[in-house]
Design a protein around this motif. Structure first.
Motif, PDB file in Angstrom:
ATOM      1  N   ASP A 115       3.592-108.007 -12.688  1.00 24.34           N
ATOM      2  CA  ASP A 115       4.999-108.109 -13.115  1.00 24.34           C
ATOM      3  C   ASP A 115       5.057-109.187 -14.191  1.00 24.34           C
ATOM      4  OD1 ASP A 115       7.709-108.254 -13.414  1.00 24.34           O
ATOM      5  OD2 ASP A 115       8.144-108.932 -11.372  1.00 24.34           O
ATOM      6  N   THR A 130       7.504-110.933 -15.520  1.00 25.36           N
ATOM      7  CA  THR A 130       8.363-112.094 -15.279  1.00 25.36           C
ATOM      8  C   THR A 130       8.780-112.125 -13.818  1.00 25.36           C
ATOM      9  OG1 THR A 130       9.305-111.715 -17.475  1.00 25.36           O
ATOM     10  CG2 THR A 130      10.435-113.303 -16.072  1.00 25.36           C
ATOM     11  N   LEU A 131       8.579-113.232 -13.150  1.00 21.11           N
ATOM     12  CA  LEU A 131       9.058-113.370 -11.774  1.00 21.11           C
ATOM     13  C   LEU A 131      10.449-113.985 -11.817  1.00 21.11           C
ATOM     14  CD1 LEU A 131       5.874-114.493  -9.795  1.00 21.11           C
ATOM     15  CD2 LEU A 131       6.811-112.195 -10.143  1.00 21.11           C
ATOM     16  N   THR A 132      11.396-113.274 -11.223  1.00 23.88           N
ATOM     17  CA  THR A 132      12.803-113.652 -11.351  1.00 23.88           C
ATOM     18  C   THR A 132      13.456-113.816  -9.986  1.00 23.88           C
ATOM     19  OG1 THR A 132      12.995-112.483 -13.460  1.00 23.88           O
ATOM     20  CG2 THR A 132      15.054-112.918 -12.287  1.00 23.88           C
ATOM     21  N   ASP A 156      13.380-110.134  -7.915  1.00 28.45           N
ATOM     22  CA  ASP A 156      12.081-109.526  -7.643  1.00 28.45           C
ATOM     23  C   ASP A 156      11.813-109.569  -6.146  1.00 28.45           C
ATOM     24  OD1 ASP A 156      11.186-108.845 -10.207  1.00 28.45           O
ATOM     25  OD2 ASP A 156      10.540-110.901 -10.609  1.00 28.45           O
ATOM     26  N   ASP A 171      12.138-104.759  -9.451  1.00 25.16           N
ATOM     27  CA  ASP A 171      11.708-105.609 -10.568  1.00 25.16           C
ATOM     28  C   ASP A 171      12.902-106.039 -11.407  1.00 25.16           C
ATOM     29  OD1 ASP A 171      10.270-106.896 -12.535  1.00 25.16           O
ATOM     30  OD2 ASP A 171       9.753-105.044 -13.600  1.00 25.16           O
ATOM     31  N   ASN A 172      13.127-107.344 -11.464  1.00 25.89           N
ATOM     32  CA  ASN A 172      14.091-107.903 -12.402  1.00 25.89           C
ATOM     33  C   ASN A 172      13.324-108.841 -13.338  1.00 25.89           C
ATOM     34  OD1 ASN A 172      16.223-108.959 -13.792  1.00 25.89           O
ATOM     35  ND2 ASN A 172      17.438-109.484 -11.993  1.00 25.89           N
ATOM     36  N   ASP A 173      13.643-108.785 -14.622  1.00 29.90           N
ATOM     37  CA  ASP A 173      13.021-109.692 -15.590  1.00 29.90           C
ATOM     38  C   ASP A 173      14.127-110.414 -16.342  1.00 29.90           C
ATOM     39  OD1 ASP A 173      10.390-108.814 -14.910  1.00 29.90           O
ATOM     40  OD2 ASP A 173      10.673-107.059 -16.192  1.00 29.90           O
TER      41      ASP A 173
HETATM   42 CA   LIG Z   1      10.104-109.188 -12.459  1.00 30.67          CA
END
Ligand SMILES: [Ca+2]
Ligand SMILES: [Ca+2]
Ligand SMILES: [Ca+2]
Ligand SMILES: [Ca+2]
Length: 254
Positions: free
Chosen positions: A101, A103-105, A119, A217-219
């Motif tokens: 992934d 970006t870890l958000t 995430d 998944d959130n970025d």
């Molecule tokens: Ca993410």
């Protein structure tokens, strides 16, 4: 060379070639191709839950992919890629998830508010493989495991609740790749009660459960950007696993 000798040599060559091909298609090793089937086997073994896949036990388990988009837009492999393995012993299931992934958000500090917009790794578990609706009951659990290890799902009264005692999770991250190692206790959803004395089930070889894995998944957006799952969504809404267990894979304890 006699016809018989030539025939024998040809047969030997084909047998050896067949052996190589059989090795190549064996999904039970780290080096084999990933299994495309949503149904899966869990191998007996007990890893140390330290967020490292170095345990010998994991070498005997097959990888299963998380390739299916449950949202309109699918990410490229830089944005998200995921796969997992499952082990079991008498006491619990163990899930190893390798998640790429970019970006870890984690933008919602309260783990019970919009936990599916940060995430998170999601493990879906239907103990008696019944399938069916589990939105406001414990027919199946949907463990949303956040980056901080908190575990959230919706309770029968439709409130969001923590189920931290159900899943022991350790994560290590190197660059874009996170390794999640999770111990998952298995509860009988038919007898499970909120605030009750719930005892996890002992597991036995041959048991069949329903299981699936997903990643929200959130970025750095205000809401999740992608939802990726281990089985193909065949109808609308695609992201339906949180409330219905029908399409989870069948998992057999080997
Ligand atoms: Ca993410
Ligand atoms: Ca480990
Ligand atoms: Ca991403
Ligand atoms: Ca069930």
């Amino acid at each position: 060379m006699s016809m018989l000798l030539q025939f024998t040599r040809t047969l030997s060559f084909l047998c050896i070639l067949g052996g190589f091909l059989a090795c190549d298609t064996n999904p039970a090793k780290n080096t084999g191709p990933e299994n495309e089937n949503k149904n899966l086997d869990a191998v007996n073994g007990t890893p140390v839950l330290d967020g490292s896949a170095s345990d010998e036990a994991w070498e005997n388990a097959a990888w299963y992919p998380i390739p299916y988009s449950w949202k309109e837009n699918a990410p490229d492999s830089n944005d998200f890629k995921g796969r997992f393995k499952v082990l079991w012993d008498d006491n619990m299931l163990y899930v190893l998830a390798e998640i790429t992934d970019d970006t870890l958000t984690d933008i919602h500090p309260d783990g019970l508010i919009q936990y599916d917009d940060d995430d998170c790794l999601v493990l879906y578990l239907d103990e008696d493989a019944s399938g069916g609706d589990h939105a406001y009951n414990y027919n199946a659990f949907a463990y949303h495991i956040a980056l901080d290890g908190k575990v959230a799902d919706m309770a029968p009264d439709s409130s969001n609740q923590f189920f931290d005692e159900h899943c022991i999770s350790r994560r290590t991250t190197s660059g874009k790749i996170s390794v999640w190692e999770v111990g998952v206790k298995v509860y009988d959803g038919k007898t499970y009660t909120d605030g009750g004395e719930n005892i996890p089930k002992m597991l036995q070889q041959g048991k069949k459960l329903k299981f699936a894995a997903a990643y929200y998944d959130n970025d750095r957006s205000s809401e999740k950007e992608h939802v990726m799952g281990s089985f193909p969504a065949t109808s609308e809404p695609k992201d339906n696993a949180w409330q219905n267990a029908d399409n989870f894979g069948i998992m057999e304890l080997k």
